[in-house]
Design a protein around this motif. Structure first.
Motif, PDB file in Angstrom:
ATOM      1  N   ILE A 103       0.838  -1.207   0.000  1.00 22.41           N
ATOM      2  CA  ILE A 103       0.000   0.000   0.000  1.00 22.41           C
ATOM      3  C   ILE A 103       0.870   1.253   0.000  1.00 22.41           C
ATOM      4  CG2 ILE A 103      -1.647   1.328   1.370  1.00 22.41           C
ATOM      5  CD1 ILE A 103      -2.861  -1.339   2.255  1.00 22.41           C
ATOM      6  N   ILE A 104       1.957   1.238   0.757  1.00 25.12           N
ATOM      7  CA  ILE A 104       2.874   2.382   0.793  1.00 25.12           C
ATOM      8  C   ILE A 104       3.521   2.587  -0.577  1.00 25.12           C
ATOM      9  CG2 ILE A 104       5.044   3.221   1.781  1.00 25.12           C
ATOM     10  CD1 ILE A 104       4.243   1.896   4.389  1.00 25.12           C
ATOM     11  N   ALA A 105       3.897   1.474  -1.224  1.00 23.82           N
ATOM     12  CA  ALA A 105       4.504   1.583  -2.556  1.00 23.82           C
ATOM     13  C   ALA A 105       3.554   2.244  -3.543  1.00 23.82           C
ATOM     14  CB  ALA A 105       4.913   0.200  -3.050  1.00 23.82           C
ATOM     15  N   ILE A 106       2.257   1.959  -3.417  1.00 21.62           N
ATOM     16  CA  ILE A 106       1.268   2.590  -4.304  1.00 21.62           C
ATOM     17  C   ILE A 106       1.052   4.052  -3.911  1.00 21.62           C
ATOM     18  CG2 ILE A 106      -1.151   2.510  -5.038  1.00 21.62           C
ATOM     19  CD1 ILE A 106      -1.064  -0.519  -4.588  1.00 21.62           C
ATOM     20  N   GLU A 154       3.086   6.114  -2.607  1.00 19.94           N
ATOM     21  CA  GLU A 154       4.228   6.970  -2.934  1.00 19.94           C
ATOM     22  C   GLU A 154       4.149   7.550  -4.341  1.00 19.94           C
ATOM     23  OE1 GLU A 154       7.591   4.522  -2.243  1.00 19.94           O
ATOM     24  OE2 GLU A 154       7.763   5.030  -0.106  1.00 19.94           O
ATOM     25  N   THR A 155       3.315   6.960  -5.190  1.00 16.37           N
ATOM     26  CA  THR A 155       3.191   7.460  -6.559  1.00 16.37           C
ATOM     27  C   THR A 155       2.275   8.680  -6.649  1.00 16.37           C
ATOM     28  OG1 THR A 155       1.340   5.962  -7.050  1.00 16.37           O
ATOM     29  CG2 THR A 155       3.574   5.144  -7.456  1.00 16.37           C
ATOM     30  N   PHE A 156       1.558   9.012  -5.564  1.00 14.94           N
ATOM     31  CA  PHE A 156       0.665  10.167  -5.557  1.00 14.94           C
ATOM     32  C   PHE A 156       1.403  11.409  -5.034  1.00 14.94           C
ATOM     33  CE2 PHE A 156      -2.128   6.518  -5.484  1.00 14.94           C
ATOM     34  CZ  PHE A 156      -3.189   6.901  -6.285  1.00 14.94           C
ATOM     35  N   ASP A 157       0.843  12.559  -5.360  1.00 19.41           N
ATOM     36  CA  ASP A 157       1.406  13.830  -4.909  1.00 19.41           C
ATOM     37  C   ASP A 157       0.887  14.128  -3.505  1.00 19.41           C
ATOM     38  OD1 ASP A 157       2.685  16.217  -4.745  1.00 19.41           O
ATOM     39  OD2 ASP A 157       1.316  17.303  -6.084  1.00 19.41           O
ATOM     40  N   LEU A 158       1.639  13.736  -2.505  1.00 23.18           N
ATOM     41  CA  LEU A 158       1.216  13.884  -1.120  1.00 23.18           C
ATOM     42  C   LEU A 158       2.031  14.978  -0.437  1.00 23.18           C
ATOM     43  CD1 LEU A 158       0.996  10.091  -0.170  1.00 23.18           C
ATOM     44  CD2 LEU A 158      -0.862  11.574  -0.939  1.00 23.18           C
ATOM     45  N   SER A 159       1.543  15.429   0.688  1.00 23.57           N
ATOM     46  CA  SER A 159       2.249  16.451   1.456  1.00 23.57           C
ATOM     47  C   SER A 159       3.522  15.878   2.055  1.00 23.57           C
ATOM     48  CB  SER A 159       1.343  16.994   2.557  1.00 23.57           C
ATOM     49  OG  SER A 159       1.017  15.967   3.482  1.00 23.57           O
ATOM     50  N   SER A 160       4.427  16.780   2.399  1.00 29.70           N
ATOM     51  CA  SER A 160       5.697  16.334   2.964  1.00 29.70           C
ATOM     52  C   SER A 160       5.510  15.624   4.294  1.00 29.70           C
ATOM     53  CB  SER A 160       6.626  17.539   3.141  1.00 29.70           C
ATOM     54  OG  SER A 160       6.019  18.509   3.978  1.00 29.70           O
ATOM     55  N   ARG A 210      13.203  -1.766  -5.757  1.00 27.52           N
ATOM     56  CA  ARG A 210      12.310  -1.890  -4.623  1.00 27.52           C
ATOM     57  C   ARG A 210      10.917  -2.352  -5.030  1.00 27.52           C
ATOM     58  NH1 ARG A 210      13.192   3.711  -1.540  1.00 27.52           N
ATOM     59  NH2 ARG A 210      11.355   3.014  -0.380  1.00 27.52           N
ATOM     60  N   VAL A 211      10.628  -2.271  -6.322  1.00 32.29           N
ATOM     61  CA  VAL A 211       9.347  -2.775  -6.809  1.00 32.29           C
ATOM     62  C   VAL A 211       9.243  -4.282  -6.588  1.00 32.29           C
ATOM     63  CG1 VAL A 211       7.843  -2.946  -8.838  1.00 32.29           C
ATOM     64  CG2 VAL A 211       9.241  -0.916  -8.485  1.00 32.29           C
ATOM     65  N   VAL A 212      10.399  -4.944  -6.449  1.00 30.03           N
ATOM     66  CA  VAL A 212      10.407  -6.398  -6.258  1.00 30.03           C
ATOM     67  C   VAL A 212       9.659  -6.789  -4.998  1.00 30.03           C
ATOM     68  CG1 VAL A 212      11.932  -8.395  -5.944  1.00 30.03           C
ATOM     69  CG2 VAL A 212      12.566  -6.576  -7.525  1.00 30.03           C
ATOM     70  N   ARG A 213       9.504  -5.856  -4.056  1.00 27.85           N
ATOM     71  CA  ARG A 213       8.869  -6.212  -2.790  1.00 27.85           C
ATOM     72  C   ARG A 213       7.422  -6.641  -2.970  1.00 27.85           C
ATOM     73  NH1 ARG A 213       8.994  -0.055  -0.420  1.00 27.85           N
ATOM     74  NH2 ARG A 213       7.844   0.921  -2.113  1.00 27.85           N
TER      75      ARG A 213
END
Length: 395
Positions: A37-40, A42-48, A125-128
């Motif tokens: 879920i975190i890997a997905i 991270e592809t969005f424009d989120l706040s710092s 890291r996509v291998v995870r």
């Protein structure tokens, strides 16, 4: 203190009675899903601030993966008990599962030592997400897919080979038909191959298509063939699923017919098997020593396993079967039953009826002629007569 064997039992897929192992399994599944879920995310424009929180959670999951990998390497000798310790370690590290376990956390740590390769390491890291294959081991229903593909791999490879031949042939023919009128579109055989793939697999992107009459006629033929070709692997997998579930159902039905009966006995003082090795126990033919229950744990009996005081031994034997068929009947005597109060030798029974055993007050008695039957006795007898007040006993 936890022993190495106990750690191995915990990190493996646990049984229902092992609470720490089941808790580890649940934690592992949650960790893998959280990491994906975190890997997905991270592809969005989120706040710092949100990204910092996700990075912290990701670091925790990566540390969990690293600890689990170290524990699996440490206990690899129990994963492959038939190998030497060093060989088992190498075998696990180089196995598919071992490589996936390693790659699930290693790319995250490599930028610390090699800062210039951050972009490349992030790609690895996509291998995870391949850790999700490990979750499959926890659900028997999902394993059916792997069993079907493995069982039908020859047929699937044959169908894929036929599809590849058809694609190559279609690409070459379409190139010959369309290259002269569309040199920019069908530049080479690879362009025709791309058209064949999108047509045969019924994708139809529309970025490349024939415009000549011959090319369109050939395209129609290839489209019809594509529908049939794609249906072949689908049919093979569908038939495989039907066969797999039919096989499982047949196995369950067969196991009900050819049942294996078990009996448990406790090894106490003076027991003839006390301190004997399993290989030295004089078991009759057809009788097997299934498991040993020792202090709440299940011990798999091996040849050198020693029987200890307090062990509960579970013995198993196949149900008796022959061409004649032996039928045992169980009869519980009541106060007004004609046999109550009589000696066995005085009973009016036919020669085809034999009393095998009498159970009274929880104890089993071997019958003899002078034994007097009492109300409440459970009489086990062999007979060919139909007795309405008795019930059959499965052997």
């Amino acid at each position: 203190m936890l022993t190495k064997k106990r750690v191995f039992d915990i990190i493996q897929i646990g049984n229902t009675g092992d609470l720490p192992s089941k808790a580890f399994d649940l934690m592992f599944i949650i960790t893998v899903l959280t990491n994906v879920i975190i890997a997905i995310a991270e592809t969005f424009d989120l706040s710092s601030q949100c990204m910092a929180t996700l990075n912290t959670i990701e670091l925790i999951t990566v540390v969990c993966f690293a600890v689990e990998y170290v524990l699996r390497v440490w206990t690899s000798e129990f994963l492959y008990p038939n190998m030497r310790k060093e060989k088992a370690l190498v075998y696990y590290v180089t196995s598919f599962s071992g490589i996936i376990d390693l790659m699930s956390f290693l790319p995250y740590l490599l930028p610390v030592f090699f800062p210039t390769g951050v972009v490349v390491f992030r790609m690895f890291r996509v291998v995870r997400i391949l850790r999700l294959f490990r979750v499959n081991a926890y659900y028997d229903a999902l394993n059916v897919i792997g069993d079907v593909v493995k069982g039908k791999r020859d047929q699937l490879l044959s169908s894929i080979f036929i599809i590849l031949i058809l694609m190559i042939g279609a690409s070459l023919i379409m190139y010959s038909l369309e290259h002269d009128v569309q040199p920019d579109v069908f530049q080479n055989a690879f362009s025709g191959f791309w058209w064949a793939v999108s047509t045969l697999l019924t994708v139809g992107y529309g970025d490349i298509y024939p415009i000549t009459i011959a090319g369109r006629i050939f395209g129609i033929i290839i489209t019809f063939l594509g529908v049939g070709m794609v249906a072949i692997p689908t049919g093979i997998l569908s038939a495989g699923f039907v066969e797999q579930y039919t096989r499982l159902k047949s196995f369950n039905d067969y196991s009900m017919e050819a049942d294996i009966r078990f009996v448990r006995l406790e090894v106490g003082d003076g027991h003839p098997w006390l301190n004997l090795k399993v290989k030295d126990i004089p078991l009759p033919p057809g009788l097997i020593l299934a498991i040993i229950q020792r202090k709440g744990e299940v011990v798999v009996p091996r040849g050198n396993t020693i029987i200890r005081h307090g062990d509960h031994i579970v013995l198993g034997a196949e149900g008796y079967q022959d061409d004649v068929g032996i039928t045992l009947k169980e009869l519980i005597l009541k106060e007004r039953h004609p046999w109550t109060g009589q000696r066995i030798r005085d009973l009016d029974i036919s020669r085809q009826t034999l009393i095998v055993m009498v159970r009274r007050d929880g104890k089993v008695h071997i019958p003899n002629g002078n034994m007097r039957l009492m109300a409440g006795d459970t009489v086990l007898l062999y007979t060919k007569r139909n007795m309405s007040d008795a019930k059959n006993v499965n052997i």
